[in-house]
Design a protein around this motif. Structure first.
Motif, PDB file in Angstrom:
ATOM      1  N   ILE A 176      -1.897  61.550  -6.780  1.00 21.17           N
ATOM      2  CA  ILE A 176      -1.927  60.447  -5.798  1.00 21.17           C
ATOM      3  C   ILE A 176      -2.911  60.769  -4.671  1.00 21.17           C
ATOM      4  O   ILE A 176      -3.743  59.937  -4.295  1.00 21.17           O
ATOM      5  N   LEU A 177      -2.830  62.006  -4.158  1.00 22.62           N
ATOM      6  CA  LEU A 177      -3.731  62.422  -3.085  1.00 22.62           C
ATOM      7  C   LEU A 177      -5.186  62.419  -3.544  1.00 22.62           C
ATOM      8  O   LEU A 177      -6.079  61.988  -2.813  1.00 22.62           O
ATOM      9  N   PHE A 178      -5.419  62.884  -4.770  1.00 26.14           N
ATOM     10  CA  PHE A 178      -6.782  62.943  -5.326  1.00 26.14           C
ATOM     11  C   PHE A 178      -7.351  61.532  -5.479  1.00 26.14           C
ATOM     12  O   PHE A 178      -8.510  61.273  -5.127  1.00 26.14           O
ATOM     13  N   ALA A 179      -6.525  60.621  -6.010  1.00 23.86           N
ATOM     14  CA  ALA A 179      -6.972  59.234  -6.214  1.00 23.86           C
ATOM     15  C   ALA A 179      -7.272  58.541  -4.886  1.00 23.86           C
ATOM     16  O   ALA A 179      -8.253  57.797  -4.775  1.00 23.86           O
ATOM     17  N   ILE A 180      -6.446  58.812  -3.871  1.00 27.01           N
ATOM     18  CA  ILE A 180      -6.671  58.204  -2.541  1.00 27.01           C
ATOM     19  C   ILE A 180      -7.916  58.801  -1.876  1.00 27.01           C
ATOM     20  O   ILE A 180      -8.741  58.085  -1.327  1.00 27.01           O
ATOM     21  N   GLN A 181      -8.038  60.132  -1.951  1.00 24.57           N
ATOM     22  CA  GLN A 181      -9.150  60.829  -1.303  1.00 24.57           C
ATOM     23  C   GLN A 181     -10.511  60.355  -1.817  1.00 24.57           C
ATOM     24  O   GLN A 181     -11.464  60.181  -1.052  1.00 24.57           O
ATOM     25  N   PHE A 182     -10.598  60.125  -3.141  1.00 26.77           N
ATOM     26  CA  PHE A 182     -11.879  59.744  -3.742  1.00 26.77           C
ATOM     27  C   PHE A 182     -11.943  58.249  -4.081  1.00 26.77           C
ATOM     28  O   PHE A 182     -12.783  57.828  -4.876  1.00 26.77           O
ATOM     29  N   SER A 183     -11.032  57.480  -3.490  1.00 30.79           N
ATOM     30  CA  SER A 183     -11.019  56.016  -3.629  1.00 30.79           C
ATOM     31  C   SER A 183     -11.038  55.571  -5.092  1.00 30.79           C
ATOM     32  O   SER A 183     -11.806  54.692  -5.484  1.00 30.79           O
ATOM     33  N   LEU A 184     -10.214  56.209  -5.899  1.00 31.01           N
ATOM     34  CA  LEU A 184     -10.103  55.854  -7.319  1.00 31.01           C
ATOM     35  C   LEU A 184      -8.984  54.822  -7.492  1.00 31.01           C
ATOM     36  O   LEU A 184      -8.140  54.645  -6.618  1.00 31.01           O
ATOM     37  N   GLY A 185      -8.970  54.164  -8.627  1.00 32.02           N
ATOM     38  CA  GLY A 185      -7.953  53.148  -8.889  1.00 32.02           C
ATOM     39  C   GLY A 185      -6.562  53.737  -9.023  1.00 32.02           C
ATOM     40  O   GLY A 185      -6.391  54.941  -9.249  1.00 32.02           O
ATOM     41  N   LYS A 186      -5.558  52.880  -8.896  1.00 36.93           N
ATOM     42  CA  LYS A 186      -4.162  53.324  -9.006  1.00 36.93           C
ATOM     43  C   LYS A 186      -3.852  53.916 -10.381  1.00 36.93           C
ATOM     44  O   LYS A 186      -2.957  54.747 -10.519  1.00 36.93           O
ATOM     45  N   ILE A 187      -4.608  53.479 -11.392  1.00 36.10           N
ATOM     46  CA  ILE A 187      -4.352  53.950 -12.762  1.00 36.10           C
ATOM     47  C   ILE A 187      -4.566  55.467 -12.864  1.00 36.10           C
ATOM     48  O   ILE A 187      -3.943  56.144 -13.686  1.00 36.10           O
ATOM     49  N   PHE A 188      -5.437  56.027 -11.990  1.00 35.20           N
ATOM     50  CA  PHE A 188      -5.685  57.471 -11.997  1.00 35.20           C
ATOM     51  C   PHE A 188      -4.426  58.240 -11.606  1.00 35.20           C
ATOM     52  O   PHE A 188      -4.220  59.373 -12.050  1.00 35.20           O
TER      53      PHE A 188
END
Length: 388
Positions: free
Chosen positions: A99-111
């Protein structure tokens, strides 16, 4: 007709000669099957065929079934509260990191769903190669719980991507909860029946069996649960996995049965699945700019997060075996590809990230199996030196 003959001959040759290539290159057989599938698919010896896809899908389900046979539910339920707490911490860390990685790099929720996936399918192949070890036993226990969580999330995500947040999703969740409740009651009922009437298990699977009754019953359980999942529109792999758990849980006297079932699978059905995975990857995609870099980043992130999380089990396993356990969970090949395909078909990820996940899944299997082999060999060498 000629294409089908070429396909059958190519599959036969890959299945026969993969172990020899693996021995020569000092690599595990699984990545060799995938690499050969990719290369021969690219040059046209393997092609999309309905029967090929069906057998490959069946091979995947059978792999999940074999993975289930590595887990004795009675032993899992008797796992100490300390270990169960650590399993929960391990899974929380994986999902929190993703969750932190996806938020930090502005990736989609699917990540957030893709990165922490756990599948014990390939852990079963490690058991075949390295035998019964402490780190593999812990890996199967932790991975079994993690896989159930992953498949539940996969089922809910699949319903969300297919029908959106609404009645369809609610029906899927209700069907899943009803199925889990039914399976819990069934397990408890069978436990009581076999405790009160121990001869029932012997009657179903006798010691002296010249009619292959054990294989027939195992296959019957496998198809019944897969059929139930098909009827409920739930993830088929979940049914196959639970079917496998039935075997060691209720028929402990048939110690050789999981090995008999695995020998058939790893000799025929499962290699076809891995060959199909390899053939489905178009080598031309390697020319897409930034693809290999993204695949390597995904590979490293998924491995590192599991290695760090596995340190929770240092007290029980020691550093080396804890690392081996973390590595064994770094190959969620089947679920990762299945989830990436669902996300791509639902337009949740673009073609670049879809191919990146497929390539990352291949990178993970090849790199992790090689690293596990090196660490295991080093471990054996150290133990031998200490003995001398």
């Amino acid at each position: 007709m000629n294409d089908n003959i070429t396909l059958i001959l190519t599959l036969s040759l890959i299945i026969m000669f993969s172990p020899f290539f693996a021995k020569f290159l000092k690599l595990p057989t699984t990545p060799i099957e995938m690499i050969l599938g990719s290369l021969l698919g690219y040059v046209g010896f393997l092609h999309d065929a309905h029967l090929f896809e069906i057998v490959a899908e069946f091979g995947f389900l059978y792999l999940m079934f074999i993975a289930g046979t590595e887990i004795n539910l009675k032993k899992v339920l008797n796992t100490s509260p300390v270990i169960m707490k650590k399993v929960i911490v391990y899974l929380i860390f994986l999902y929190a990191f993703s969750i932190l990685f996806a938020i930090q790099f502005s990736l989609g929720k699917i990540f957030m769903v893709l990165l922490p996936l756990i599948s014990v399918g390939l852990v079963a192949t490690l058991s075949k190669e390295y035998g019964k070890t402490d780190w593999l036993a812990m890996s199967m226990t932790v991975g079994g719980i993690g896989e159930v969580v992953s498949i539940v999330i996969l089922t809910i995500t699949s319903a969300t991507l297919t029908s959106g947040v609404g009645l369809g999703l609610f029906q899927t969740i209700m069907a899943l909860l009803a199925f889990l409740l039914f399976m819990f009651l069934l397990f408890r009922s069978m436990q009581l029946i076999f405790w009160w009437f121990p001869k029932v298990s012997l009657a179903l699977m006798p010691h002296e069996d010249n009619k292959e009754q054990d294989i027939r019953l195992s296959m019957g359980i496998f198809f019944l649960l897969v059929g139930a999942m098909l009827y409920l529109h739930l993830e088929l792999a979940f049914g196959a996995f639970l079917a496998g758990i039935f075997i060691p849980t209720f028929f402990e006297h048939k110690h050789e049965l999981p090995e008999k079932l695995a020998s058939y699978g790893f000799g025929f059905l499962i290699p076809i699945f891995f060959i199909h995975i390899g053939s489905s990857f178009n080598l031309d995609a390697l020319l897409i700019q930034g693809l290999i870099e993204k695949a390597l980043v995904i590979t490293l992130v998924m491995i590192i997060m599991r290695l760090i999380a596995s340190l929770v089990f240092i007290k029980e396993l020691g550093v080396r075996d804890a690392v081996l356990m973390g590595l064994s969970h770094s190959m969620p090949l089947t679920l990762l590809i299945a989830m990436a395909t669902l996300a791509f078909n639902a337009n949740s990820i673009d073609k670049l990230h879809y191919y990146a996940f497929i390539l990352a899944a291949l990178f993970q299997v090849i790199s992790v199996m090689i690293v596990i082999k090196i660490i295991h060999r080093y471990k054996l060498q150290k133990e031998l030196e200490e003995t001398l």
